[in-house]
Design a protein around this motif. Sequence first.
Motif, PDB file in Angstrom:
ATOM      1  N   HIS A 151       0.847  -1.299  -0.021  1.00 30.28           N
ATOM      2  CA  HIS A 151      -0.029   0.207  -0.093  1.00 30.28           C
ATOM      3  C   HIS A 151       0.902   1.059  -0.035  1.00 30.28           C
ATOM      4  O   HIS A 151       0.396   2.284  -0.515  1.00 30.28           O
ATOM      5  CB  HIS A 151      -0.792   0.031   1.178  1.00 30.28           C
ATOM      6  N   ARG A 152       2.084   1.045   0.650  1.00 28.31           N
ATOM      7  CA  ARG A 152       2.730   2.352   0.764  1.00 28.31           C
ATOM      8  C   ARG A 152       3.395   2.850  -0.684  1.00 28.31           C
ATOM      9  O   ARG A 152       3.622   3.837  -1.069  1.00 28.31           O
ATOM     10  CB  ARG A 152       4.133   2.259   1.582  1.00 28.31           C
ATOM     11  N   ASN A 153       3.709   1.787  -1.653  1.00 27.58           N
ATOM     12  CA  ASN A 153       4.009   1.880  -2.796  1.00 27.58           C
ATOM     13  C   ASN A 153       3.158   2.829  -3.730  1.00 27.58           C
ATOM     14  O   ASN A 153       3.793   3.216  -4.621  1.00 27.58           O
ATOM     15  CB  ASN A 153       4.493   0.548  -3.414  1.00 27.58           C
ATOM     16  N   LYS A 154       1.720   2.814  -3.193  1.00 26.86           N
ATOM     17  CA  LYS A 154       0.847   3.141  -3.975  1.00 26.86           C
ATOM     18  C   LYS A 154       0.856   4.692  -3.865  1.00 26.86           C
ATOM     19  O   LYS A 154       1.121   5.418  -2.796  1.00 26.86           O
ATOM     20  CB  LYS A 154      -0.385   2.990  -3.946  1.00 26.86           C
ATOM     21  N   ALA A 155       0.438   5.790  -4.842  1.00 28.35           N
ATOM     22  CA  ALA A 155       0.360   7.051  -4.481  1.00 28.35           C
ATOM     23  C   ALA A 155      -0.823   7.393  -3.728  1.00 28.35           C
ATOM     24  O   ALA A 155      -1.713   6.524  -3.629  1.00 28.35           O
ATOM     25  CB  ALA A 155       0.020   7.856  -5.935  1.00 28.35           C
ATOM     26  N   PRO A 156      -0.460   8.681  -2.968  1.00 29.47           N
ATOM     27  CA  PRO A 156      -1.572   8.716  -1.699  1.00 29.47           C
ATOM     28  C   PRO A 156      -2.982   9.111  -2.716  1.00 29.47           C
ATOM     29  O   PRO A 156      -3.021   9.835  -3.628  1.00 29.47           O
ATOM     30  CB  PRO A 156      -0.884   9.998  -1.185  1.00 29.47           C
ATOM     31  N   THR A 157      -3.761   8.529  -1.950  1.00 28.33           N
ATOM     32  CA  THR A 157      -5.277   8.810  -2.502  1.00 28.33           C
ATOM     33  C   THR A 157      -6.163  10.083  -1.922  1.00 28.33           C
ATOM     34  O   THR A 157      -6.370  10.284  -0.611  1.00 28.33           O
ATOM     35  CB  THR A 157      -6.152   7.567  -2.395  1.00 28.33           C
ATOM     36  N   THR A 158      -6.061  10.868  -2.798  1.00 22.32           N
ATOM     37  CA  THR A 158      -6.667  12.396  -2.292  1.00 22.32           C
ATOM     38  C   THR A 158      -7.780  12.614  -3.544  1.00 22.32           C
ATOM     39  O   THR A 158      -7.341  12.184  -4.570  1.00 22.32           O
ATOM     40  CB  THR A 158      -5.713  13.453  -2.074  1.00 22.32           C
ATOM     41  N   GLU A 184      -1.828  14.222  -3.845  1.00 23.57           N
ATOM     42  CA  GLU A 184      -1.757  13.614  -4.992  1.00 23.57           C
ATOM     43  C   GLU A 184      -1.280  14.615  -6.087  1.00 23.57           C
ATOM     44  O   GLU A 184      -0.355  14.488  -6.918  1.00 23.57           O
ATOM     45  CB  GLU A 184      -3.100  12.983  -5.512  1.00 23.57           C
ATOM     46  N   GLN A 185      -1.634  15.875  -6.083  1.00 20.62           N
ATOM     47  CA  GLN A 185      -1.033  16.870  -6.976  1.00 20.62           C
ATOM     48  C   GLN A 185       0.509  17.251  -6.801  1.00 20.62           C
ATOM     49  O   GLN A 185       1.299  17.092  -7.702  1.00 20.62           O
ATOM     50  CB  GLN A 185      -1.767  18.322  -6.754  1.00 20.62           C
ATOM     51  N   MET A 186       0.875  17.116  -5.415  1.00 22.40           N
ATOM     52  CA  MET A 186       2.289  17.250  -5.456  1.00 22.40           C
ATOM     53  C   MET A 186       3.035  15.991  -5.781  1.00 22.40           C
ATOM     54  O   MET A 186       4.282  15.974  -6.189  1.00 22.40           O
ATOM     55  CB  MET A 186       2.660  17.517  -4.006  1.00 22.40           C
ATOM     56  N   TYR A 187       2.387  14.829  -5.594  1.00 15.00           N
ATOM     57  CA  TYR A 187       3.073  13.420  -5.687  1.00 15.00           C
ATOM     58  C   TYR A 187       3.297  13.366  -7.410  1.00 15.00           C
ATOM     59  O   TYR A 187       4.314  13.105  -7.899  1.00 15.00           O
ATOM     60  CB  TYR A 187       2.429  12.463  -5.438  1.00 15.00           C
ATOM     61  N   GLY A 188       2.247  13.860  -8.098  1.00 14.78           N
ATOM     62  CA  GLY A 188       2.515  13.946  -9.575  1.00 14.78           C
ATOM     63  C   GLY A 188       3.493  14.827 -10.102  1.00 14.78           C
ATOM     64  O   GLY A 188       4.224  14.623 -11.164  1.00 14.78           O
TER      65      GLY A 188
END
Length: 810
Positions: A118-125, A368-372
């Motif tokens: 689950h940590r490998n996935k992008a944060p779900t916002t 999610e925006q900062m992750y992308g």
Amino acid sequence: MTTEQGFKELKSQISAALVKTTRTAGHIANEDLAFQRSINPEIDRSLDRQNKRLLSLVQSLNKTATAGSDNPPPSLHDPESVDDDWRSIVDILDNLLEKADACLDEFTGVVKKLTPSHRNKAPTTDPKKPLSTREYRYQNIPKPQRLFRKVPTNDETSPFKPLLQSKPNAIASLEQSLVPTAARDGSMHYKHPYEQETIQSTYPNSAYVQDDPIAYPPFESTTATWVDTPEAVQDMLRYLKNAKEIAVDLEHHDVHSYVGLVALMQISTREKDWIVDTLVPWREDLQVLNEVFTDPSIIKVLHGSNSDIVWLQRDLGLYIVGLFDTYHASRLLGYPKHGLAYLLHRFANYETDKRYQMADWRMRPLPEQMYGYARSDTHFLLYIFDNLRNELLKNSDTATPNGNLIDSVRDLSKGEALQRYERQFYDAKTGSGPFGWHSMLGRSSSHFSREQLSIFRAVHEWRDKTARQQDEGLFHILSNHSIFTIAREMPMRLPDLLGHCHPISAAMRKAAPELVGVIQEARAAAADSPEMKEIVKPRGQAHSQNGTPLASNPPTVNHLPVANRTASISGNTRSNTLAALPISQFWGSTIGVERAAISKSPSFNESGGPCLAIPLPPLTAEVYEKNEVDVSSGLAIEPTNAGARAEHQYTKKRKPREDDVFIVKEVGGSKRQKTSGVQDGLEPVLANDNLDGESEQMEIQLRDPDNNQEAQEKARRKQERRLEKRLRRQQRKEEDLQKTVGNELGTIANGESEAFDYENAPSVLHAGQEKDRGAKVKKGIDPYVKSLDAPKGMRKVQKEGPGRSITYKS
């Protein structure tokens, strides 16, 4: 015994202890404690021992709960201090209870614990709800640097020693690389540990082959792997060792840290993306990535690596060998822009949102925006590298030295990789350094009095000291604009000081009373401080840090020890070149007087600006005192009196004789107009015959048949046509004048003259007005004539004046 059984047993023990303590505390009412203390001394001593023990336990609990946060624990010395700091204690307990509640929910299964998958996935916002500017830039986050193995203290005075614990891909051993050396100014520093490896490194052969760019994976349908455990780092490292090129980028934070800290590292290959959490307490263990970062057979692609190289050394102990900086490649190709956003748009047609560039990258989990945004910095970078490589090879000229643009990018990238991180020390006396007060004053146009300058220096020193103690950014404590405003206004009270500080941070508000005392002390000690003109250099003159002027030496080229680097031309080589020049045909031998001085003069003046390589000699009368020979004509020049006005020998004593034919265009016209014309069979002569041999020489040059005869013949014919037209016009004027004079003389001789009619004669004073006197004036069009027939508007209502008013009902 299982974990669940152990937790149940612990829970029962804690519950029994709490019940027993509660019952014991309820035996005696709080109102009766004073009475019980007075009648029984043993109870009094027992209560004091319990109070001391409980205060110690609460104090320890507060220290543990506030570790890693910005809130210091309250100091509890006696029961009264509990009442004074009750609000702080409640906040700490609430935070502890919330954490305990979250842990219990995760343990009981109400909230699922995040597994490594689950940590490998992008944060779900929610992607439809973007963060506001304040939300992604200003976050109240506990400082992660307080949980590092080596907590920064910001007061080190020793030179920075590289953090390397091992040295993979080494040519020189680690022990040889970590030897302190002396600089030119006498200070000690450590060499770049990978200096020799970087200088000798070359790109693999694949960098010199023009090939089709490899397409990147779709951005929308793929994601990045989140790396925040040692096991995840090892998995990523095994994958990176098999790559030929990798892309690297960093996200940095310096608002709530004095020196700054790397908050995130993005790494991409042709197939996968990783985002590494560099705020973990074991961040120095990321040095295992040096196995890939220092391997010259793997190209590391970065964009604008100037700061990234230094940050990697300072925080993580990482070094890069085999760097390819796309910024330098774009400059060599002459692109109109060189930023990463332009390259992403040019090659990948991807528009990045730069508002996240200044975001607080300490946030966990990342929105999610900062992750992308972080992922996009490296996801397309290898595709950009392929296109830049092909264009560099296409525009290279391998037949000429240094014509291979790939090698030029390599050398420029080596210069970036050879940077070293050095600690910045603050010198309150001289204000030296990039963030010193001396450079601030030099860049500002403000002029301070003695008192204002003393306050400026004191406030600037206070800001640096406070930022180091609280581990905050300089500009978070106090901005440069606020320092200048405080020095200009000199506030002596706390409200006045806060009125001149915008914005006011929490750290500034807390330390404001201390700053007021600093300002008052600085103003009182202003009599012993120097004036501004004694410290700050005047514009256009170079000074040292202590205010003394610097000698004007020729600038030298600070080149790096990289192969194929052209050395600069020294001053001696330039002097020999000037000495070998022939005598100037324009200045003659006037330059020979100061030839020795000229050859030693630099090409830069004292202010650092460019000047002429050969200074202009002064053209005074003394220059022409000697009998000299003109180089161009070989004729002797007549000596001039010492007191005469300085003028050219060709224009001196120019007085035309009566029999001269003077033509203005002969002197001031263009080249074609300076050829003499033929008029009435006269030979063309010069404007001044007093030049004797000089004029003969010039006449010979004009009549030289070796010159452009066709141009001379064309000019001669043109001059003849002009003279003919002029003669015809003059002849017509003379004929008309003769006719008019002859008619008047004949009329007077015959006695037929009439009296002058003054009444009907045209007016002289009002000439031209009689023609319009009888003319009919045309009436213009009035565009507003129809508007006059419209009904009149309502009359202006009189406004009610101030005072009382009464309304009557009929």
